[in-house]
Design an enzyme around this catalytic site. Structure first.
Site, PDB file in Angstrom:
ATOM      1  N   GLU A 302       0.823  -1.214   0.000  1.00  0.00           N
ATOM      2  CA  GLU A 302       0.000   0.000   0.000  1.00  0.00           C
ATOM      3  C   GLU A 302       0.859   1.266   0.000  1.00  0.00           C
ATOM      4  OE1 GLU A 302      -3.472   0.429   2.403  1.00  0.00           O
ATOM      5  OE2 GLU A 302      -4.139  -1.623   2.079  1.00  0.00           O
ATOM      6  N   HIS A 421       0.383  -7.925  -2.406  1.00  0.00           N
ATOM      7  CA  HIS A 421      -0.824  -7.549  -1.685  1.00  0.00           C
ATOM      8  C   HIS A 421      -1.995  -8.163  -2.453  1.00  0.00           C
ATOM      9  CE1 HIS A 421      -3.508  -4.175   0.223  1.00  0.00           C
ATOM     10  NE2 HIS A 421      -3.809  -5.388   0.667  1.00  0.00           N
ATOM     11  N   ASP A 459       0.714  -8.759   2.439  1.00  0.00           N
ATOM     12  CA  ASP A 459      -0.644  -8.762   2.972  1.00  0.00           C
ATOM     13  C   ASP A 459      -1.469  -9.644   2.053  1.00  0.00           C
ATOM     14  OD1 ASP A 459      -3.243  -8.322   3.723  1.00  0.00           O
ATOM     15  OD2 ASP A 459      -3.148  -6.135   3.640  1.00  0.00           O
ATOM     16  N   ASN A 538      -3.735  -7.177  11.846  1.00  0.00           N
ATOM     17  CA  ASN A 538      -4.592  -6.091  11.351  1.00  0.00           C
ATOM     18  C   ASN A 538      -5.632  -5.837  12.432  1.00  0.00           C
ATOM     19  OD1 ASN A 538      -6.938  -5.778   8.546  1.00  0.00           O
ATOM     20  ND2 ASN A 538      -5.901  -4.214   9.728  1.00  0.00           N
ATOM     21  N   PHE A 543     -12.543  -4.991  12.625  1.00  0.00           N
ATOM     22  CA  PHE A 543     -11.912  -6.280  12.325  1.00  0.00           C
ATOM     23  C   PHE A 543     -10.614  -6.407  13.091  1.00  0.00           C
ATOM     24  CE2 PHE A 543      -8.678  -8.664   9.990  1.00  0.00           C
ATOM     25  CZ  PHE A 543      -9.313  -9.894   9.842  1.00  0.00           C
TER      26      PHE A 543
END
Length: 601
Positions: A302, A421, A459, A538, A543
């Site tokens: 990201e 990702h 990720d 995360n 979440f």
């Protein structure tokens, strides 16, 4: 003549170490309005802009709340003062603030007590108890009193230089457009003055435009994360990051989703203060964290394209890193191409050299797949499901350090690092699994062509036990796995193809499998015993779970140590991630590896 129409800063709360760059709106001589700067070296129509930054000091001494750094403190914990805990951590803005923070604040007392005080009764006397009624050992002040003094202790910030009439004193601290607040500015308001200046006379033309900030707050400083040995080499249960650098033949790998600025919106992360969510703050906080780990290889996800070019690549270059980047493809993305994110891999020039780079575009693989297995009548719909712009960046590096115990020292020591990702949409289980399978098949080809250790970082947007995780960790997916029920276009068929031959193991599973000691026991409590993965990487309000992994080829690498995991309770004090202390909604993972001695082929 130039005219200054407006001056403001993108974030109204300045933080120590975070660059402040004002937004200045100008009207040019041709009547156009612009935000372009006009420096003295390049005057426009005989004029340029002059900037001056001032620190405004008064006779009031100010302390800042340790929990809410944008608020002025009104009370101080005397237990902290007596235990000689840093004063900055002793201040709170209200009794409720102190009460809410007590669960975490008392840990400071406990640590101080265990270090310097072995008398339990004395500890009780010094620190007292804090109960639900709000009683505690506090020094409370009114808004008119001096909140930074307790029992004659020195104020948190130095006494200000004041005018005799008790008014304000302006101290000039900068003369450029950009200013970075320092520790001397903490607790004080900054003032920016922008004025048009005649290039010949060097005299101001018209009245200056000014802007005042909120009080400068200290940069939040999270407790440093330690490296925990997992091979039983250190009975103390931890290892200083600087110490491990001297360990010959080992190298460290960091994987971190840093939260792209385009996704860091107040709608998604309303619990994070706006100033802590701003990119001007987060980029400096992320840089400090990343550089502090001193990893030999850094895999970031990201990373916004313009931020890679303008910030991360040049800043990490100063610390000895070479940078490689792969931007996501843009068939789905509809915004500015410069703000699309991607994967960035950095490596220390003194530890590795670049050999080869492979770019995996899943969109291209989707086109090939649908051409081969999807009927013409379903091709458009299948492509609509598969094309998501995700990518992977694969880098082959050559080690410059020696590998102890190597059997054939004349052979190059290569390392292959994949950084990816995977698509984040939770209803696209087939797409996630297909992307991971596609990446692994590409890595198999590289492994077949060279004797090379593999590292697969990123990720994966998949929890432990999911089909993508099973494929990575087990080398195959059980035909009865529930994730396989979602496959509308048959892209996962036949199921027998869902395998690979790479001997991959999750680095963090070492916490559950190896060694003993205080540090390891603490880390095991932060692991899921059923999957041998962290309880979370995360952590948002909606979440909490694990999406990030570092996998390695166990036949050629061993894990020496791992960066400790974070405790959920300590993060939840700020509701979730991101927070003022941690500037991403993910936590960084870091593993230290040693290359195994290789046999001749």
């Amino acid at each position: 003549m130039l005219t200054v129409l407006r001056v403001h800063l993108p974030s109204d709360i300045p933080i120590v170490g975070c660059e402040l760059t004002p937004y200045v709106l100008l009207r040019r001589p041709d009547k156009t309005v612009t935000t372009d700067d006009v420096p003295e070296s390049a005057p426009l129509d005989g004029h340029f802009l002059r900037y001056k930054w001032y620190r405004i000091q008064s006779d009031r001494k100010v302390a800042i709340c340790s929990v809410h750094p944008s608020e002025q403190a009104t009370l101080q914990c005397l237990g902290c003062v007596k235990a000689k805990i840093p004063l900055a951590k002793s201040y709170h803005c209200s009794p409720k603030c102190f009460s809410d923070a007590w669960q975490h604040h008392r840990v400071l007392h406990e640590r101080a007590a265990s270090a310097v005080n072995q008398n339990g009764n004395e500890e009780e006397e010094i620190f007292g108890r804090f109960n639900s009624t709000g009683s505690g050992v506090l020094n409370t002040t009114s808004s008119q009193a001096n909140p930074s003094l307790a029992n004659g202790t020195a104020p948190l910030y130095p006494a200000a230089v004041t005018q005799r009439n008790g008014g304000e004193t302006w101290i000039e601290v900068g003369c450029f457009k950009t200013y970075t607040p320092s520790a001397d500015d903490i607790g004080h308001v900054l003032k920016l003055e922008c004025v048009v200046v005649d290039a010949d006379s060097k005299l101001p033309v018209g009245h200056p435009s000014t802007f005042q900030t909120s009080r400068v707050i200290p940069a939040p400083s999270p407790t440093p994360r330690r490296l925990i040995p997992v091979g039983g080499v250190d009975v103390s249960g931890h290892l200083d990051i600087d110490v491990r650098l001297s360990s010959a033949g080992t190298f460290t790998v960091l994987s971190y989703n840093i939260l792209c600025d385009a996704y860091a919106t107040s709608d998604l992360y309303s619990y994070c203060p706006s100033w802590a969510l701003s990119w001007t703050y987060r980029r400096q906080n992320l840089l400090r964290e990343i550089v502090g780990y001193r990893a030999d290889i850094v895999c970031l996800q990201e990373v916004q394209s313009d931020h890679f070019e303008e910030f991360f690549a040049p800043e990490l270059d100063k610390h000895g890193y070479q940078a490689l980047f792969k931007r996501k493809t843009a068939e789905v993305f509809g915004g500015n191409i410069n703000t699309i994110d991607g994967c960035a891999t950095f490596f220390r020039r003194d530890r590795f050299s670049h050999v080869k780079k492979y770019e995996v575009e899943f969109n291209k693989a989707a086109q090939s797949l649908t051409d081969a297995v999807v009927p013409n009548s379903q091709k458009k719909a299948a492509l609509g499901r598969l094309i998501k712009d995700n990518i992977a960046l694969i880098v082959v590096l050559e080690a410059k350090f020696s590998n102890q115990g190597i059997d054939n020292p004349g052979k190059r020591q290569l390392v292959c690092v994949a950084n990816t990702h995977v698509n984040v949409q939770q209803d696209l289980k087939d797409v996630k699994l297909w992307q991971v399978h596609t990446l692994l098949k590409g890595l198999e080809k590289i492994a077949a062509s060279a004797d090379i250790p593999m590292l697969v970082c990123g990720d994966f947007s998949s929890i432990p036990g999911s089909a993508p995780h099973a494929l990575l960790a087990m080398g195959k997916v059980d035909a009865m796995h529930s994730d396989l029920a979602v496959d509308p276009f048959g892209i996962l068929r036949p199921l027998t193809k869902l395998n690979h031959q790479l001997p991959l193991v999750s680095a963090y599973s070492s916490f559950a499998r190896i060694g003993v000691g205080l540090g390891l026991e603490q880390q095991r409590r932060r692991m899921d015993a059923s999957t041998n993965e962290p309880l979370f990487t995360n952590c948002t309000r909606d979440f909490i779970g694990t999406h990030d992994y570092i996998f390695y080829s166990a036949d050629s690498l061993t894990v020496e140590s791992l960066l400790e995991l974070l405790d959920e309770d300590s993060l939840r004090k700020d509701t979730a991630l991101p927070s003022p202390e941690w500037s991403s909604d993910h936590i960084a993972l870091l593993a230290e590896f040693r290359c195994k001695p290789r046999t001749r082929r």
